[in-house]
Design a protein around this motif. Sequence first.
Motif, PDB file in Angstrom:
ATOM      1  N   HIS A 104       0.855  -1.193   0.000  1.00 23.42           N
ATOM      2  CA  HIS A 104       0.000   0.000   0.000  1.00 23.42           C
ATOM      3  C   HIS A 104       0.886   1.237   0.000  1.00 23.42           C
ATOM      4  O   HIS A 104       2.037   1.192   0.458  1.00 23.42           O
ATOM      5  CB  HIS A 104      -0.902   0.042   1.232  1.00 23.42           C
ATOM      6  CG  HIS A 104      -1.916  -1.048   1.305  1.00 23.42           C
ATOM      7  ND1 HIS A 104      -3.017  -1.091   0.487  1.00 23.42           N
ATOM      8  CD2 HIS A 104      -1.993  -2.133   2.099  1.00 23.42           C
ATOM      9  CE1 HIS A 104      -3.738  -2.169   0.778  1.00 23.42           C
ATOM     10  NE2 HIS A 104      -3.134  -2.822   1.755  1.00 23.42           N
ATOM     11  N   ASP A 126       4.719  -7.175   8.680  1.00 25.84           N
ATOM     12  CA  ASP A 126       4.975  -6.155   7.662  1.00 25.84           C
ATOM     13  C   ASP A 126       6.456  -5.984   7.396  1.00 25.84           C
ATOM     14  O   ASP A 126       7.319  -6.542   8.091  1.00 25.84           O
ATOM     15  CB  ASP A 126       4.308  -4.826   8.036  1.00 25.84           C
ATOM     16  CG  ASP A 126       4.899  -4.150   9.260  1.00 25.84           C
ATOM     17  OD1 ASP A 126       6.132  -4.138   9.416  1.00 25.84           O
ATOM     18  OD2 ASP A 126       4.120  -3.599  10.068  1.00 25.84           O
ATOM     19  N   ALA A 178       0.588   3.853   5.516  1.00 29.25           N
ATOM     20  CA  ALA A 178       1.332   3.263   4.407  1.00 29.25           C
ATOM     21  C   ALA A 178       2.426   4.185   3.883  1.00 29.25           C
ATOM     22  O   ALA A 178       3.457   3.722   3.402  1.00 29.25           O
ATOM     23  CB  ALA A 178       0.368   2.884   3.289  1.00 29.25           C
ATOM     24  N   ALA A 188       6.493   5.325   6.386  1.00 31.15           N
ATOM     25  CA  ALA A 188       5.491   4.343   6.804  1.00 31.15           C
ATOM     26  C   ALA A 188       5.664   4.015   8.288  1.00 31.15           C
ATOM     27  O   ALA A 188       6.781   4.027   8.814  1.00 31.15           O
ATOM     28  CB  ALA A 188       5.615   3.079   5.971  1.00 31.15           C
TER      29      ALA A 188
END
Length: 235
Positions: free
Chosen positions: A59, A77, A95, A128
């Motif tokens: 994203h 992640d 993101a 992010a």
Amino acid sequence: MIQIRPSDARGYADHGWLRAKHSFSFADYYDPAEMGWGALRVINEDRVAPGSGFGRHGHRDMEIVTYILSGALEHQDSLGNGGIIRRGEVQRMSAGKGILHSEFNPSPDEETHLLQIWIEPVVQGTKASYEQQPMAIDAMRGRWRLVASPDGADGSTTIGQDARLWASMLVSGEPLSYAIAAGRLAYVHVVSGALNLNGQVLRAGDGAKIADETDLRFQADEAAEILLFDLPPNV
């Protein structure tokens, strides 16, 4: 203006392992009249089968809030974050300039039921980041509990937008009000139950786009859980 978005008008997708209802255009569901409301871009109600989930994907430039209704979701992640989120916790992923992540239902036998919420950030291309924190259910009973905000007030998760996400749980007959600053937008999503909003009836899965209103008056027709988004004006 209060414009009701009925639950049965939402988009729907059944992928076997995932059943999803989309309040706004998302993936294969497209309606040019339903592209979001102000900075609010996505509300997906997802049901993820046991042992299944969203494989690693990316994203950019979106504030993503995960609100668990039942079951659990395991997160991994590209920033090195990992963990399991359950009812009574909130997850936020900014993101920014790019992040890869996966989300799986770790249970062998229990479905995960969740809301995935996307809010457009003020600034694109930021670093992010990820946050997971508790959100006491009792703090939602009969009053507004701040879930997400631009400044992390009252223990809320921090998002990069002048928007606030509130949650509440009401028993049958219980009233609740909310004042909106002049010029701002709001959006209501009914998680469960049924309620009256300024004389209009909303039921589970229904939404309401709100503009040019300053006073919202809720009363539960039956036990209800609701989300309220206080959003900046359209520019």
